[in-house]
Scaffold this motif. Structure first.
Motif, PDB file in Angstrom:
ATOM      1  N   LEU A 128     -49.597 -23.615   2.457  1.00  0.00           N
ATOM      2  CA  LEU A 128     -50.000 -22.657   3.480  1.00  0.00           C
ATOM      3  C   LEU A 128     -50.233 -23.354   4.812  1.00  0.00           C
ATOM      4  O   LEU A 128     -49.866 -22.840   5.875  1.00  0.00           O
ATOM      5  N   THR A 129     -50.817 -24.535   4.761  1.00  0.00           N
ATOM      6  CA  THR A 129     -51.042 -25.314   5.978  1.00  0.00           C
ATOM      7  C   THR A 129     -49.727 -25.629   6.671  1.00  0.00           C
ATOM      8  O   THR A 129     -49.593 -25.468   7.891  1.00  0.00           O
ATOM      9  N   ARG A 130     -48.747 -26.079   5.908  1.00  0.00           N
ATOM     10  CA  ARG A 130     -47.434 -26.381   6.486  1.00  0.00           C
ATOM     11  C   ARG A 130     -46.793 -25.131   7.094  1.00  0.00           C
ATOM     12  O   ARG A 130     -46.269 -25.156   8.218  1.00  0.00           O
ATOM     13  N   THR A 131     -46.833 -24.042   6.338  1.00  0.00           N
ATOM     14  CA  THR A 131     -46.094 -22.848   6.742  1.00  0.00           C
ATOM     15  C   THR A 131     -46.738 -22.150   7.933  1.00  0.00           C
ATOM     16  O   THR A 131     -46.041 -21.709   8.860  1.00  0.00           O
ATOM     17  N   LEU A 132     -48.066 -22.034   7.939  1.00  0.00           N
ATOM     18  CA  LEU A 132     -48.729 -21.444   9.102  1.00  0.00           C
ATOM     19  C   LEU A 132     -48.621 -22.367  10.307  1.00  0.00           C
ATOM     20  O   LEU A 132     -48.526 -21.898  11.444  1.00  0.00           O
ATOM     21  N   GLY A 133     -48.634 -23.673  10.058  1.00  0.00           N
ATOM     22  CA  GLY A 133     -48.444 -24.616  11.160  1.00  0.00           C
ATOM     23  C   GLY A 133     -47.127 -24.372  11.864  1.00  0.00           C
ATOM     24  O   GLY A 133     -47.049 -24.340  13.102  1.00  0.00           O
TER      25      GLY A 133
END
Length: 244
Positions: A160-165
């Motif tokens: 989620l961190t990667r994708t929202l980033g």
């Protein structure tokens, strides 16, 4: 002015009532930020005497992060938001996560609520060109015996961190994460509160000690500061070398 001076900034630390989140909240407050925290108990006074909890100087509100309607309907008590730290978390022991009630409790708190909070505060962060930090765990990088939901939730938090980033960088929102190793908090007492388990765990950490909330807070301060202005979608492992 120091790059780590957050005067004039407003922060919300979800799960900031105790443990790692509380350490992060105070680190931001001590550097000038106006800090709001969410916790599970009705009032700040309900945390009096709780180990790892100090709500002095923080603005406390109760929120059940597994109640996604409550998050969506929340009326902020602050008019702007520069920093959002998602540090909520729970775990179910005694193999409870192998049954659906335990599984759902952990997944809702540790993963689904991350997206609920991110969606809720997206517009405020976009307006301020703010930063969001997701606190995951080194559990996202290896198996965790007896806790499938905890593991899956923390692995999901990394993705989620990667994708929202990636999704929100163009709007001026920087999303990053921190993956703590074994930190001495009430959530880890099953290990840190047992001398034999504690010693065995420390023996696996190259630095030879448990982590502290302040150790995690240092990485968060960096990520939400101008020093990390070109860092997007990354999760920093802070574990004393545990998973090397």
């Amino acid at each position: 002015m120091s790059d780590l001076d957050f005067s004039g900034k407003t922060a919300l630390v979800v799960g900031g009532s105790s443990g790692i989140g509380n350490g992060i909240a105070h680190a931001l407050k001590d550097r000038g930020a106006e800090v709001h925290v969410w916790g599970t108990r009705k009032t700040a006074e309900d945390y009096d005497g709780v180990e790892g909890s100090d709500l002095r100087g923080l603005n406390y509100e109760q929120m059940d992060v597994s109640d996604f309607d409550a998050i969506n309907n929340y009326a902020p008590t602050f008019d702007k938001l520069d920093i959002l730290v998602l540090s909520q978390g729970t775990v179910v022991y005694s193999r409870g996560e192998f049954e659906m009630p335990g599984w759902m409790k952990v997944i809702d708190t540790n993963l689904n609520s991350l997206m609920a909070c991110a969606a809720k505060f997206h517009d405020m962060l976009a307006q301020s060109h703010g930063s969001m930090v997701i606190i995951s765990s080194t559990a996202g990088y290896h198996a965790t015996k007896g806790n499938p939901a905890y593991n899956a939730s923390k692995t999901g938090a990394l993705g989620l961190t990667r994708t929202l980033g990636q999704a929100w960088a163009g709007e001026g929102i920087r999303v990053n994460g921190v993956a703590p190793g074994l930190v001495d908090t009430k959530l880890t007492k099953v290990t840190t509160g047992n001398p034999k388990r504690r010693d065995a765990a420390i023996a696996t950490i190259p630095q030879g000690r448990l982590g502290t909330p302040d150790d995690i807070a240092g990485a968060v301060l960096y990520l939400v500061s101008p020093l990390a202005s070109y860092v997007v979608g990354q999760t920093i492992v802070v574990d004393g070398g545990l998973i090397l």
